[in-house]
Scaffold this active site. Structure first.
Site, mmCIF file in Angstrom:
data_model
loop_
_atom_site.group_PDB
_atom_site.id
_atom_site.type_symbol
_atom_site.label_atom_id
_atom_site.label_comp_id
_atom_site.label_asym_id
_atom_site.label_seq_id
_atom_site.Cartn_x
_atom_site.Cartn_y
_atom_site.Cartn_z
ATOM 1 N N HIS A 45 0.836 -1.201 0.000
ATOM 2 C CA HIS A 45 0.000 0.000 0.000
ATOM 3 C C HIS A 45 0.870 1.251 0.000
ATOM 4 C CE1 HIS A 45 -2.842 2.824 2.245
ATOM 5 N NE2 HIS A 45 -3.526 2.493 1.154
ATOM 6 N N HIS A 60 -1.117 10.075 -2.816
ATOM 7 C CA HIS A 60 -2.398 9.718 -2.234
ATOM 8 C C HIS A 60 -3.337 10.909 -2.114
ATOM 9 C CE1 HIS A 60 -5.282 9.066 1.085
ATOM 10 N NE2 HIS A 60 -5.369 7.847 0.580
#
Length: 737
Positions: free
Chosen positions: A53, A95
């Site tokens: 991730h 992100h």
């Protein structure tokens, strides 16, 4: 990709055929059903994907090349990129929609708040330091090499992974805010074409935006798409209908980890959708999800998930049971053949007085292990932990030994039953509420599974093989609340009908040996109870309470047989044993743990399953087992045995009854009934009058469990019925004689 022990051995344990190769994931996957149904609680593929991730973001600055390299060094299967788009239309890996959190944009461009990515050109973003923030936030993980790391473009990120992953590491990328960036999908496909990865079997595209995914599907029909979900996105929806609907365009789903429960697993896997939850960083959570059969997971801690996927580990928690004043049975299950090591100590740090025992987990018992620990001290809290000898991951538990003989110590027990029946599927809230009470032990009063009911573990019941029965127990152990309760206190587990099939009589039911074998595999049961499959035994809590656990299934005559002197539920030997235990007991309380009620007619007409023949329903029904119970009742009265409590579940509502069987105006014994924990909820009816029942309380249509407290100092015993949230619905105190 690495062959996963989680997936491979789940397939072996459930006796299913191998799934389609990974390359076929873009197409429907063929699954061959077993003779008795196909569990949904197993991965669709033979490989469980470790998805880094934002890179190895627990160890380095997210979405930097150095974090991607760390992930690949830790053997991630996929590196994930979140995508944003610059003012001049370039895709970057980041992100947030703003630059503030993970770069020095505030310092370099102080007048350009709120520092939205879309307001900066790529050249401006390339001037930023995307690594120093990590050193400040996590000084214990800081490295000089992180200073000055740049924000990579999508193209740079792809080429980096291709180069350093040697073609073995996949790409996983999210269109993060497609509504903010018109034309984002076209640019993604252009970059994938330019870098020659669009046709890769190790490519996934993900988004929370269905519109974005459908657009990508139109642009690249063969690409594998993952629909991400938050809890709000699924709230109020029929999960089966939702999974069926999105299977038109998606190859899988990426739910928030707390959404992953058996019902979602079933809905997704039945529609051939992979399940990749996010973001799973604690190993306990990883294990919980792997036990549910997820196909992969997003994690910041790549190395921790890799360790679990590659080595056998404790997969379904631990438990202690059948605890006495000097011994206990410890239980664990692994996901593969291995040796399991238990450490037991009065010291929670295990630094002194530690007992160590090792036992093999093998396929014959579905990798479950039962170990007896002797030489324990009375009235003492013990801590234990278990781990596969090849894994660093361990699971901790605790239990309290019974007080020494003749001592009078207070006692708190919880009891309940009826779990996983009639469409109710874990998790069940009652377990967490029970655990919060810190009871001295848990009496699991039967119907610990519903082997004959459809659930994701066995969607085509009844269970017919030991693999099916095992699957049912594993399904219930996916409940974090149940695992917590079992790890926190000792358990005494008894069986009832649904451990085999509805209302069965042991000697005449062909599945009895199979169901019993699985029951003994999945509960910490002592050799004294399991010897000759008798299951009945007495346990003492000092001189406060003697608990006599009955086996109401293994010896019974057929339910359809007319009641009489030759009909039995307990069998002659067990009946004699029960009388002897009652007669010899000098404890304050005599508790009889039975899996069926006394005066509530159960089963059906002409085939009563409990003691009562149902005079209140049909006075001409000749079945039931009243003749045998009258022998027990008369014995209690004639011998003057006081403070007798029958404790059960089975009927799916709560009821507390006192009995005046000889009609002399005094209570002869009491019956305490709770449930269900997780099965159909029923309202109470009328009682069979044979043994003089007096209903003190009755309530149905709610999930509940019972609490029983004995205080020798006050000469009182108190029963409470609590709902799944821990709210007390009823409390009554009995004065002990």
């Amino acid at each position: 990709m690495r062959k996963s022990l989680v997936a491979g051995l789940a397939c072996l344990s459930l006796a299913v055929t191998a799934a389609a190769p990974y390359a076929a994931l873009a197409k429907p996957i063929e699954i061959s059903p077993t003779e008795n149904g196909q569990s949904s609680l197993r991965p669709l593929t033979s490989d469980v994907a470790v998805i880094a991730h934002r890179g190895a973001s627990a160890y380095g600055p997210e979405h930097t090349l150095v974090a991607y390299k760390q992930a690949m060094t830790m053997q991630a299967d996929y590196v994930e990129f979140d995508l944003q788009m610059t003012k001049d239309g370039q895709l970057i890996a980041m992100h947030d929609e703003t630059l503030a959190r993970t770069t020095n944009a505030k310092e370099l461009y102080p007048d350009r708040a709120p520092w939205r990515v879309k307001d900066f050109t790529l050249d401006e973003i390339k001037r930023l330091d995307a690594g120093s923030w990590f050193n400040k936030a996590y000084p214990d993980k800081a490295k000089q090499a992180y200073i000055g790391q740049q924000v990579p473009t999508l193209e740079e990120a792809i080429e980096f992974v291709k180069q350093h992953g040697n073609g073995k590491v996949g790409l996983y990328m999210e269109t993060k805010a497609p509504n903010v960036y018109p034309g984002m999908e076209e640019k993604v496909i252009d970059v994938l074409k330019k870098t020659n990865v669009l046709d890769s079997e190790m490519l996934f595209l993900e988004s929370f935006s269905e519109d974005s995914l459908r657009k990508l599907k139109t642009l690249a029909p063969d690409v594998k798409l993952i629909q991400l979900y938050t809890g709000a996105m699924l709230a109020g929806k029929d999960v089966h209908q939702e999974m069926k609907r999105i299977s038109e365009y998606a190859a899988g789903v990426g739910p928030s980890k707390e959404l992953v429960v058996p019902k979602l697993m079933e809905a997704a896997h039945q529609n051939q959708l992979l399940i990749h939850p996010w973001t799973v960083n604690a190993q306990d959570d990883m294990v919980s999800l792997l036990s549910l059969g997820v196909d992969g997971a997003f994690t910041n801690n790549t190395d921790l998930l890799v360790d679990l996927v590659e080595k056998p580990f404790i997969s379904h928690g631990v438990a202690s049971g059948d605890v006495t004043d000097s011994s206990a049975i410890l239980w664990a299950r692994t996901n593969a053949a291995t040796n399991v090591q238990f450490e037991i100590s009065t010291d929670s740090t295990f630094k002194k007085e530690t007992i160590v025992k090792t036992s093999p987990a093998d396929v014959a018992h579905d990798f479950t292990v039962n170990v007896k620990i002797d030489g324990l001290k009375p009235d003492t809290t013990y801590y234990y932990r278990a781990h596969s000898v090849s894994s660093k991951y361990s699971v901790n538990g605790s239990f309290k030994t019974a007080p020494e003989e003749n001592s009078l110590k207070p006692l708190t027990m919880v009891w309940g039953g009826d779990t996983g029946g009639q469409g109710e599927i874990p998790p069940f809230k009652s377990y967490k509420s029970m655990a919060a009470l810190n009871p001295d032990f848990f009496l699991f009063s039967g119907d610990t599974i519903y082997a004959d009911n459809a659930t994701p573990a066995v969607p085509n019941p009844p269970s017919g093989t030991v693999q099916d029965f095992w699957a049912k127990y594993k399904e219930n152990r996916t409940d974090a609340g149940l695992r917590s309760l079992l790890q926190k206190t000792g358990t005494f587990a008894i069986w009832d009908d649904h451990e085999v099939t509805n209302d069965f009589s042991g000697p005449s039911q062909p599945l009895t040996p199979t169901g019993l074998s699985a029951f003994k595999d999945y509960w910490p049961i002592s050799g004294e109870r399991s010897e000759a499959d008798k299951l009945y035994h007495k346990y003492s809590w000092g001189n406060t309470m003697d608990m006599m656990i009955l086996n109401n299934r293994g010896y019974r005559s057929p339910n359809t047989q007319a009641d009489g002197a030759d009909k039995t539920m307990l069998g002659d030997e067990q009946l004699h044993w029960l009388k002897q235990q009652l007669l010899e007991s000098d404890s304050k309380v005599k508790l009889i743990a039975t899996s069926v009620p006394i005066s509530i007619p159960t089963g059906k007409a002409m085939a009563r399953d409990g003691w009562a023949n149902g005079d209140n329903v049909n006075p001409n029904d000749p079945t039931g087992y009243e003749n045998e119970f009258k022998e027990i009742s008369d014995f209690i009265i004639e011998k003057g045995i006081k403070n007798v409590f029958f404790v059960t579940t089975d009927v799916h509502f709560a009821e507390v009854i006192k009995y005046d069987a000889n009609h002399d105006g005094k209570a002869d014994y009491n019956e305490l009934i709770s449930g269900p924990i997780g099965a159909v909820k029923i309202n109470p009816g009328t009682l069979d009058p044979t043994f003089g029942p007096d209903k003190l309380y009755a309530e149905g249509n709610f999930f509940n469990y019972g609490v029983f407290r004995v205080d020798p100092a006050t000469q009182q015993a108190t029963v409470e019925i609590q709902d799944e949230n821990g709210k007390t619905h009823f409390s009554h105190t009995f004065e002990l004689e």
